[in-house]
Design an enzyme around this catalytic site. Structure first.
Site, short mmCIF file in Angstrom:
data_model
loop_
_atom_site.label_atom_id
_atom_site.label_comp_id
_atom_site.label_asym_id
_atom_site.label_seq_id
_atom_site.Cartn_x
_atom_site.Cartn_y
_atom_site.Cartn_z
N GLU A 1 7.72 1.14 4.99
CA GLU A 1 7.17 0.09 5.84
C GLU A 1 7.41 -1.24 5.14
O GLU A 1 7.21 -1.35 3.94
CB GLU A 1 5.65 0.32 6.03
CG GLU A 1 4.97 -0.73 6.87
CD GLU A 1 3.46 -0.46 7.06
OE1 GLU A 1 2.90 0.37 6.32
OE2 GLU A 1 2.87 -1.09 7.95
N HIS B 1 0.83 -1.21 0.00
CA HIS B 1 0.00 0.00 0.00
C HIS B 1 0.86 1.25 0.00
O HIS B 1 2.05 1.20 0.32
CB HIS B 1 -0.98 0.04 1.19
CG HIS B 1 -0.33 0.00 2.53
ND1 HIS B 1 -0.05 -1.16 3.20
CD2 HIS B 1 0.09 1.00 3.35
CE1 HIS B 1 0.50 -0.89 4.37
NE2 HIS B 1 0.62 0.43 4.49
N HIS C 1 4.05 7.22 3.69
CA HIS C 1 4.98 6.10 3.55
C HIS C 1 4.51 5.16 2.43
O HIS C 1 3.37 5.25 1.97
CB HIS C 1 5.17 5.32 4.86
CG HIS C 1 3.96 4.61 5.38
ND1 HIS C 1 3.11 5.15 6.31
CD2 HIS C 1 3.47 3.37 5.12
CE1 HIS C 1 2.16 4.27 6.61
NE2 HIS C 1 2.34 3.19 5.89
CO CO Z 1 1.14 1.42 6.24
#
Ligand code: CO
Length: 134
Positions: free
Chosen positions: A130, A7, A79
């Protein structure tokens, strides 16, 4: 080491407004809000054919995205999340290469119930990364 983009996360000042914009104006499918006190955020996921967009709103005192929103009051890209097969093997390789893992260095459980780690943006072109183990 890196798999698919799981994502892309956007910090937003108002999750209801952002969700409505994605749902109604952009015509996307948006999940129900999920509060993640351990991460200091409330999230929704926008489901897209090839990935997801995570909309993040601060939750509680000392939210890790509060400072970001103070600098970017309209919100902004926060992020990018890449999938990895083995988060501990990835961490070992990254730490050996001098990359900094945020927090205490131990994986936390992310929004999908899977272990996640965050890497210092200064080590990766000013972008917070991440890693999520599937
Ligand atoms: Co995230």
């Amino acid at each position: 080491m890196l798999g698919r983009v799981n994502h892309i996360a956007i910090a937003v000042p108002d999750l209801a407004v952002a969700s409505a914009g994605y749902r109604e104006t952009l015509g996307a499918t948006v999940s129900v809000p999920q509060s993640l006190p351990e991460h200091g955020v409330t999230v929704v996921f926008v489901e897209l054919p090839n990935t997801k967009v995570e909309l993040l709103e601060p939750l509680g005192e000392g939210s890790p995205i509060a400072a970001f929103l103070a600098k970017n009051p309209d919100g902004g890209m926060h992020h990018i999340c890449y999938e990895v097969d083995d988060i501990f093997a990835a961490r070992e390789k990254l730490v050996a290469a001098g990359a900094r893992v945020l927090g205490n260095g131990e994986p936390k459980t992310g929004a999908h119930g899977k272990p996640v780690l965050f890497l210092h943006p200064k080590d990766f072109q000013g972008t917070l990364i991440e890693l999520e183990q599937l």
